[in-house]
Scaffold this active site. Structure first.
Site, PDB file in Angstrom:
ATOM      1  N   ARG A  70       0.823  -1.205   0.000  1.00  0.00           N
ATOM      2  CA  ARG A  70       0.000   0.000   0.000  1.00  0.00           C
ATOM      3  C   ARG A  70       0.865   1.266   0.000  1.00  0.00           C
ATOM      4  O   ARG A  70       0.401   2.346  -0.297  1.00  0.00           O
ATOM      5  CB  ARG A  70      -0.962  -0.001   1.190  1.00  0.00           C
ATOM      6  CG  ARG A  70      -2.197   0.889   0.969  1.00  0.00           C
ATOM      7  CD  ARG A  70      -3.164   0.856   2.138  1.00  0.00           C
ATOM      8  NE  ARG A  70      -2.575   1.355   3.337  1.00  0.00           N
ATOM      9  CZ  ARG A  70      -2.340   0.626   4.442  1.00  0.00           C
ATOM     10  NH1 ARG A  70      -2.676  -0.634   4.490  1.00  0.00           N
ATOM     11  NH2 ARG A  70      -1.767   1.169   5.496  1.00  0.00           N
ATOM     12  N   TYR A 123     -12.257  20.093 -14.617  1.00  0.00           N
ATOM     13  CA  TYR A 123     -12.902  18.791 -14.803  1.00  0.00           C
ATOM     14  C   TYR A 123     -14.133  18.715 -13.890  1.00  0.00           C
ATOM     15  O   TYR A 123     -14.070  19.085 -12.720  1.00  0.00           O
ATOM     16  CB  TYR A 123     -11.883  17.703 -14.451  1.00  0.00           C
ATOM     17  CG  TYR A 123     -12.297  16.311 -14.808  1.00  0.00           C
ATOM     18  CD1 TYR A 123     -12.454  15.935 -16.141  1.00  0.00           C
ATOM     19  CD2 TYR A 123     -12.523  15.363 -13.815  1.00  0.00           C
ATOM     20  CE1 TYR A 123     -12.826  14.634 -16.469  1.00  0.00           C
ATOM     21  CE2 TYR A 123     -12.892  14.065 -14.136  1.00  0.00           C
ATOM     22  CZ  TYR A 123     -13.040  13.719 -15.465  1.00  0.00           C
ATOM     23  OH  TYR A 123     -13.412  12.440 -15.789  1.00  0.00           O
ATOM     24  N   ASP A 196      -3.662  20.802 -13.473  1.00  0.00           N
ATOM     25  CA  ASP A 196      -4.073  19.547 -14.112  1.00  0.00           C
ATOM     26  C   ASP A 196      -3.683  19.674 -15.581  1.00  0.00           C
ATOM     27  O   ASP A 196      -4.299  20.401 -16.349  1.00  0.00           O
ATOM     28  CB  ASP A 196      -5.585  19.344 -13.943  1.00  0.00           C
ATOM     29  CG  ASP A 196      -6.074  18.037 -14.570  1.00  0.00           C
ATOM     30  OD1 ASP A 196      -5.398  17.514 -15.474  1.00  0.00           O
ATOM     31  OD2 ASP A 196      -7.148  17.544 -14.156  1.00  0.00           O
ATOM     32  N   LYS A 221      -5.368   9.010 -19.799  1.00  0.00           N
ATOM     33  CA  LYS A 221      -5.496   9.654 -21.109  1.00  0.00           C
ATOM     34  C   LYS A 221      -4.199   9.488 -21.909  1.00  0.00           C
ATOM     35  O   LYS A 221      -3.868   8.390 -22.287  1.00  0.00           O
ATOM     36  CB  LYS A 221      -5.912  11.113 -20.924  1.00  0.00           C
ATOM     37  CG  LYS A 221      -7.018  11.321 -19.860  1.00  0.00           C
ATOM     38  CD  LYS A 221      -8.351  10.727 -20.249  1.00  0.00           C
ATOM     39  CE  LYS A 221      -9.348  10.676 -19.091  1.00  0.00           C
ATOM     40  NZ  LYS A 221      -9.635  11.914 -18.402  1.00  0.00           N
TER      41      LYS A 221
HETATM   42  C1  LIG Z   1     -10.161  12.268 -17.147  1.00  0.00           C
HETATM   43  C2  LIG Z   1      -9.714  13.461 -16.416  1.00  0.00           C
HETATM   44  C3  LIG Z   1      -9.596  13.456 -15.022  1.00  0.00           C
HETATM   45  C4  LIG Z   1      -9.981  12.255 -14.187  1.00  0.00           C
HETATM   46  O1  LIG Z   1      -9.144  11.184 -14.446  1.00  0.00           O
HETATM   47  P1  LIG Z   1      -9.590   9.640 -14.270  1.00  0.00           P
HETATM   48  O2  LIG Z   1      -8.347   8.912 -14.617  1.00  0.00           O
HETATM   49  O3  LIG Z   1     -10.724   9.398 -15.190  1.00  0.00           O
HETATM   50  O4  LIG Z   1      -9.993   9.483 -12.841  1.00  0.00           O
HETATM   51  C5  LIG Z   1      -9.138  14.601 -14.394  1.00  0.00           C
HETATM   52  N1  LIG Z   1      -8.821  15.704 -15.103  1.00  0.00           N
HETATM   53  C6  LIG Z   1      -8.926  15.747 -16.447  1.00  0.00           C
HETATM   54  C7  LIG Z   1      -8.566  16.992 -17.169  1.00  0.00           C
HETATM   55  C8  LIG Z   1      -9.368  14.630 -17.141  1.00  0.00           C
HETATM   56  O5  LIG Z   1      -9.492  14.675 -18.469  1.00  0.00           O
END
Ligand SMILES: *Cc1c(COP(=O)(O)O)cnc(C)c1O
Length: 405
Positions: A70, A123, A196, A221
């Protein structure tokens, strides 16, 4: 908990594409294996009590050693080292999803009585986490218009501890002037800047070099890039990352080793994929901008995009997402989405497969056109996240869909 090692120095001088393949790799592999493999283990052993005691004192001379799954894992660690090198940060920490990364940042750096500022185009789940969940812990928030740094400055309070921004943002690709944002935060003195950077990737933008304290990715992504695994990662100074690592140990939100392996493998082709996606998206945006059935196109390199200047100054490419408003109503946009053959209807972006969606339906199904308008979301907007297929094939899929719809 184990002493955390530093990112290997030798990985720091190469080009992004080379680092994406090699940075952070441990050369001393069992059986001289080239790849890191999957350390599929929940726990780690000690030779004897004296060995355990040396580890507990931190003088066992093995900086990579850990005690329990963990807290740490070698496959996860290698991915973290590689991303830290790519983001030019001291360290990084990987989580089970992008949202787990967002949640850990919020819970690590905010406490009751603090204030956080978000941009309205962040997001959606991030915004909901702040507005619905954090408010239960007496954490205040302000939400400011997309990339509006004057509004942000006005909202800063004595108790502001975090500014969470996203650049480019979803689905209109607004970009925040990160150098200016960092100056505003420094002048305030107590607010950390988190970016982000999921849509940008370290191929197109390195927020740390523009003064961000932490950079966050949904590794689901572009970093993983194959639409087959979930993950999240945060990079920054060793001190901040180690606070996040402690929180991860408490919440149990560490990335699974097999997922870490897949993301690490995906990362090796990051530059190639993102360069193709940059190129296809830019070409598609140009074509759509001249199309009679399209009312407006959103892509940072286009002359009429509100963030064009900032994007050109701080990015080397603009990513694989193109959004466009179809002439007509919500149904007209749905017909275009339905007529795409190559691009599949799905949420997400950044993978090798092109994906298409209508945010009014995929992300805001419960809102009518009027409510959508109040949050500046068009019901006839289509978001295309291009994959790595041949540029001409992606463009003709969309233009043919527009003709047919
Ligand atoms: C998809 C996304 C998230 C969340 O990520 P997950 O891997 O789906 O939990 C956060 N910020 C942005 C800009 C995203 O495109």
């Amino acid at each position: 908990m184990a002493v955390i090692d530093r990112v290997p120095e030798r990985s720091r001088s190469c080009a992004t594409s080379t680092e994406a393949v090699h940075a952070g790799e441990n050369r001393a592999r069992p059986d001289h294996a080239l790849t890191c493999g999957v350390a599929q283990t929940a726990t780690y052993t000690f030779n004897d009590t004296a060995d355990l005691e040396r580890y507990m004192r931190g003088d066992d001379g093995e900086p990579n050693r850990t005690e329990y799954g963990r807290y740490d894992n070698p496959t996860v660690r290698e991915l973290e080292h590689r991303l830290a090198a790519l983001e030019r940060s001291e360290d990084a920490v990987a989580f089970s999803s992008g949202m787990a990364a967002v949640a850990m940042v919020l819970f690590t750096f905010l406490k009751s009585g603090d204030h956080v500022v978000l941009f309205r185009d962040c997001y959606r789940k991030t915004r909901q986490l702040v507005t619905s969940t954090l408010s239960r812990f007496a954490i205040e928030h302000s939400i400011v218009p997309p990339s509006d740094l004057e509004a942000l400055q006005r909202e800063l309070r004595d108790n502001t501890r975090l500014i969470l921004s996203e650049s480019p943002s979803n689905p209109y690709l607004y970009c925040v002037d990160l150098d200016r944002l960092a100056r505003v935060a420094r002048a305030h003195g107590r607010a950390r800047v988190v970016v982000d950077s999921t849509f940008a990737t370290p191929v197109n933008l390195r927020p740390i070099e523009h003064g961000a304290d932490l950079v966050l990715h949904s590794a689901t992504k572009y970093l993983a890039g194959h639409n087959d695994v979930l993950g999240g990662i945060v990079a920054g100074s060793g001190a901040l990352v180690s606070l996040l690592r402690d929180m991860r140990g408490a919440f149990g939100s560490i990335l699974d080793p097999h997922a870490a392996y897949l993301i690490g493998r995906g990362l090796k082709t990051l530059s190639l994929r993102v360069e193709r996606q940059n190129q296809t998206a830019a070409a598609l945006a140009e074509v759509l901008a001249g199309h009679p059935k399209v009312a407006r196109v959103f892509y940072p390199s286009l002359a009429d995009h509100p963030s064009r200047k900032v994007a050109l100054e701080q990015m080397t490419g603009f990513g694989g997402v193109v959004s466009f408003e179809v002439r007509g109503n919500r149904a007209a946009a749905s017909r275009v989405v339905d007529a795409c053959r190559l691009a599949q209807i799905a949420p997400s972006l950044g993978g090798v497969e092109s994906l298409v969606e209508q945010p009014a339906i995929m992300s805001y199904f419960e809102l009518d056109d009027e409510s959508l308008q109040s949050i500046d979301m068009s019901s006839s907007l289509v978001r295309l996240a291009v994959g790595i297929e041949e540029t001409e094939d992606v463009i003709s899929d969309v233009t043919r869909a527009l003709e047919q719809a």
